[in-house]
Structure formats: structure tokens, C-alpha cells
Design a protein around this motif. Sequence first.
Motif, short mmCIF file in Angstrom:
data_model
loop_
_atom_site.label_atom_id
_atom_site.label_comp_id
_atom_site.label_asym_id
_atom_site.label_seq_id
_atom_site.Cartn_x
_atom_site.Cartn_y
_atom_site.Cartn_z
N ARG A 20 0.96 -1.06 0.15
CA ARG A 20 -0.10 -0.10 0.00
C ARG A 20 1.15 1.00 0.22
O ARG A 20 0.36 2.11 -0.82
CB ARG A 20 -0.86 0.25 1.03
CG ARG A 20 -1.66 1.23 0.76
CD ARG A 20 -3.46 0.97 2.26
NE ARG A 20 -2.92 0.40 3.36
CZ ARG A 20 -2.79 -0.58 3.91
NH1 ARG A 20 -3.57 -1.50 3.61
NH2 ARG A 20 -2.31 -0.81 5.20
N ARG A 21 1.96 0.94 1.23
CA ARG A 21 2.54 2.48 0.30
C ARG A 21 3.98 2.63 -0.81
O ARG A 21 3.63 3.45 -0.90
CB ARG A 21 3.81 1.80 1.94
CG ARG A 21 3.43 2.73 3.44
CD ARG A 21 4.49 2.42 4.31
NE ARG A 21 3.50 2.12 5.61
CZ ARG A 21 3.88 0.77 6.61
NH1 ARG A 21 5.09 0.21 6.23
NH2 ARG A 21 3.33 0.77 7.47
N ILE A 22 3.79 1.74 -1.14
CA ILE A 22 4.05 1.89 -2.49
C ILE A 22 3.66 2.57 -3.48
O ILE A 22 3.87 3.21 -4.11
CB ILE A 22 5.40 0.31 -3.05
CG1 ILE A 22 5.99 -0.15 -2.28
CG2 ILE A 22 5.61 0.12 -4.53
CD1 ILE A 22 6.61 -1.32 -2.00
N ALA A 23 2.40 1.94 -3.56
CA ALA A 23 1.24 2.71 -4.36
C ALA A 23 1.18 3.26 -4.22
O ALA A 23 1.12 4.73 -4.69
CB ALA A 23 0.14 1.62 -4.40
N LEU A 24 0.62 4.24 -3.12
CA LEU A 24 1.00 5.81 -2.46
C LEU A 24 1.84 6.55 -2.99
O LEU A 24 1.62 7.47 -3.18
CB LEU A 24 0.09 5.71 -1.16
CG LEU A 24 -0.84 5.61 -0.70
CD1 LEU A 24 -1.09 5.17 0.87
CD2 LEU A 24 -2.03 6.19 -1.22
N ALA A 25 3.19 5.73 -2.97
CA ALA A 25 4.73 6.67 -3.16
C ALA A 25 4.61 7.39 -4.69
O ALA A 25 4.39 7.91 -5.28
CB ALA A 25 5.58 6.31 -3.11
N GLY A 77 2.73 9.61 -5.96
CA GLY A 77 2.66 10.79 -5.71
C GLY A 77 2.14 11.62 -4.34
O GLY A 77 1.88 12.54 -3.94
N PHE A 78 1.42 10.55 -3.12
CA PHE A 78 1.44 10.78 -1.91
C PHE A 78 2.78 10.38 -1.33
O PHE A 78 1.82 11.10 -0.06
CB PHE A 78 -0.08 10.02 -2.22
CG PHE A 78 -1.13 10.30 -2.28
CD1 PHE A 78 -1.59 11.66 -2.26
CD2 PHE A 78 -1.55 9.59 -3.84
CE1 PHE A 78 -3.08 11.91 -3.56
CE2 PHE A 78 -2.48 9.74 -4.30
CZ PHE A 78 -3.51 11.10 -4.32
N ALA A 79 3.32 10.09 -1.34
CA ALA A 79 4.42 10.58 0.34
C ALA A 79 5.29 11.59 0.19
O ALA A 79 6.05 11.23 1.34
CB ALA A 79 5.25 8.86 -0.42
N GLN A 80 4.30 12.56 -0.57
CA GLN A 80 5.99 13.79 -0.64
C GLN A 80 5.10 14.67 -0.38
O GLN A 80 3.68 14.95 -1.16
CB GLN A 80 6.42 14.15 -1.83
CG GLN A 80 5.55 14.09 -3.12
CD GLN A 80 6.25 13.36 -4.73
OE1 GLN A 80 7.37 12.96 -4.68
NE2 GLN A 80 5.87 14.11 -5.66
N PRO A 81 5.18 15.57 0.65
CA PRO A 81 4.21 16.92 0.84
C PRO A 81 4.33 17.60 -0.24
O PRO A 81 4.44 17.63 -1.57
CB PRO A 81 5.21 17.69 2.00
CG PRO A 81 6.95 17.04 1.38
CD PRO A 81 7.04 15.93 0.90
N ARG A 82 2.87 17.99 -0.09
CA ARG A 82 2.75 18.88 -1.17
C ARG A 82 4.13 20.81 -1.03
O ARG A 82 3.87 20.77 -0.24
CB ARG A 82 0.67 19.67 -1.06
CG ARG A 82 -0.08 19.19 -1.21
CD ARG A 82 -1.73 18.98 -0.61
NE ARG A 82 -2.12 18.43 -1.02
CZ ARG A 82 -3.81 17.56 -0.42
NH1 ARG A 82 -3.94 19.27 0.66
NH2 ARG A 82 -4.55 17.77 -0.72
#
Length: 424
Positions: A24-29, A32-37
Amino acid sequence: MARLADSPIATAPANERLTAEEARRIALAAQGFAQPRPTGQIGTRQVRRVIEQVGLLQLDSVNVFSRSHYLPLFARLGPYPREVLDRLAAHTAGPIRRELLEYWGHEASLIPIRLQPHLRWRMARAGTDAWGRMVRIARDFPDLVERVYELVAERGPIRAAQTGVERPAREPGQMWNWHDGKVALEYLFWAGRVTAARRVNFERLYDLTERVIPAAVLATPTPSIDEAQRQLVLVAAQALGVATEPDLGDYFRLPRAESKLRVAELVEAADLVPVAVDGWRAPGYLWPAARRPRSVQAQALLSPFDSLIWYRERTLRLFGFRYRVEIYTPAAARVHGYYVLPFLLDEALVARVDLKSDRQAGVLLVPGAFAEAGVEPDAVARPLAAELRRTAEWLELDDVVVGERGDLAAALRRSVRAVSSRRG
């Protein structure tokens, strides 16, 4: 490349095992969701980076809340100027920087223009693979199709209404009441002979492809079908991080038999790494350069057509989240509402909200708000309220009004009032 066995995917040995949380973390990263806006001004560079990361943006005509293609960028960047995307997609009458092609990717999509050669195999199959009515009009009325093409050549860019074909009365149960001129244009669009020059009020204007797509792109040699499809699978693999073969094939809607072969070829070439993921019934395939964050802190409202969740089987597998778009469900039969967006908080989909933009009143309406099973409404209400307020400001709406429906509604109303009073 040597011919592979008929079912090589099922027998490919897994190189390693991932936990469900790691996957799940790999997919989110990857999405583009593992880096701050970003902070500060957001412009073309940031928008371009997200598009390259997700591979394409799905288009959808529903505008009750916001046009869907704007939302994936907001989910990853926060408030950004929508005109930046309009210029890249040529959806504006002003100065443009056309970098995106409108074509059938994952449904109707905005796609990096460099991928146009890798979609020519789909264009070549228009006579068999386009929607039934398009295929029939090309087969039964080729003269009409050619007359419409000649009209575009003479007068383009044109609207569908300018073909001179009258619109029929809507038939019961019909989603689109396309007249024959529109159908002919859509066939020509599928075949790559015409394309979208721009959009005005989201209405597509058609012109000859050679007058729209840069000459350098059109001059690029057409790759073989195998190579073109492998490239599309690689785009999907990078955007997904870790995925099953159906996940990868669905990203650009490849035929299943061809998707299986392309994934097997990429595994053989070491461009994809077989992995086993806890809880996944099907084999997984890892993008070799995928990021593997130890945790993800994210907060985003997701369009129903966001690439993180558009393949519902994957959404269930990754997040345990059953999602159904109820736009075409009769109102009395809807469970959550008309245009419902999941809310991502860190590594989980924790809630869903029904949203509507009342542009005349300047209000973002939330007719329903629902916490997922096991999620405490008070724990999610505050970050969701902040995201709703941020969204309303981006859409140039003055207020957020939460309705009565859903177990999250009361707590969300309180949090929205608290956020509003702090800002006031």
C-alpha cells in the motif's frame, strides 16, 4: 524476443514477499502521495511532474462538483491554478503550451503527447474496437464518414453541431443522444484522423490531427504493437509501483490477452520484478525503481476517476474499500450520494463525502458524509473539514455547508464551524 509460454505469468517465481502495508505504501508513493504538497507558488513544472508521475488524467463530463481531470492534481499539489492545466491541454482560448493529447487511454483521457505513437495500434483498430455505433456507421455509411472528414479539413476546428446532422430525440435509457455527425466525428477521433484541437465550455472542437499534433511527434516511427503496448505497461508500472497483471493492463485498457503477454515479456526482460504480496490472490509485479517509504502522511479528496482508485478491484485489495460510483443509480437507490469522493488520510481511505458546488450561492455543499467501518468520526472530522475548506477556496466558493446524511455529518459540521471561526 522468443515466444513465451501461453501462461508464463502464473509460473513466474516471486523474488520477494511484501506485506499488505508495504504494498500500500509503495502504491501511494508511486501515485505521488508520499511527498508533501509543495509550498509557495505552483506552476507548470509542478503540474507537469504530477502528470508524468500518474501517466494520464481521465476526463469526465460530470460537473456537479468539479471537472474530474482537475482533481488528481489538487489531491497531490493542493491549490493550484487550473489554467495551467488548461494551457497544457489546450482547453483555453488564450496562450497554450500543448503537452497533452486527448485520446482513449483509461477511458477518455489527457495523455502526454509523446505517447501518441504508442497509441497508433489502437487507432488502427478503430474499425473493430471502437464502440458499436461508431463501428456500424463506418461500416454502413462510409460516405458520411468521409463527408464529415472533408468538412473538418475545410472548416476545422469544428463542433459536432457544425456537421449539419440533426440531433435525434433521446431514447429511453440512452446515456448520450449523439447524432450521426457526432458519431462519425468520434469514429474519426478513435481512428486518429481527427483530434481535439481544444475545448470550449468542455465541448470538444475537432480538427485534422496533422494540424494539432506537433510534426516531430507525427514523424516519430510507429512502433510495433508489442513494443507500443510494453511502453504503456511500463508507464502503468511506474504509476502503480506494485500491481497485478490486470492492474497494469487496465491502466491503458489493454486487451487482457495482450496485457498478459506484455507483462510476461517485461518480466523476462527484468523490467518488472515478480513479488508475492500478503493477501493478494494474484501474483504481483514491482516497478524496480519504486520508492518504499516507511510511512505515508497524506490528506486528499479523491475524484471517482483518480488513478489511485479508478480500478475498483485494486482499491478493494489495497485499502479494503468497496467503492461504487452512483451517478447513474436512481436517487432512491443511492447509498452514499450522487458524486461521492473518498477521503485519504495518511495510508487509509477513512471516509467518503457527497459533494456539490452551488456556484450561484458560492457554497460547497456536503449533502452526506460517511466514516468507514471502524473509523471514529471525531478522529477524521477535523482533517476532512480542513480539506473541504481548502477545496472550497480553490473553487472560489465562500463557505462549506454540511447536510444531515451520514454518521460523519454531525462531527463534520462541528469541525467545519471550528475551521471557519479560526479563519474568520
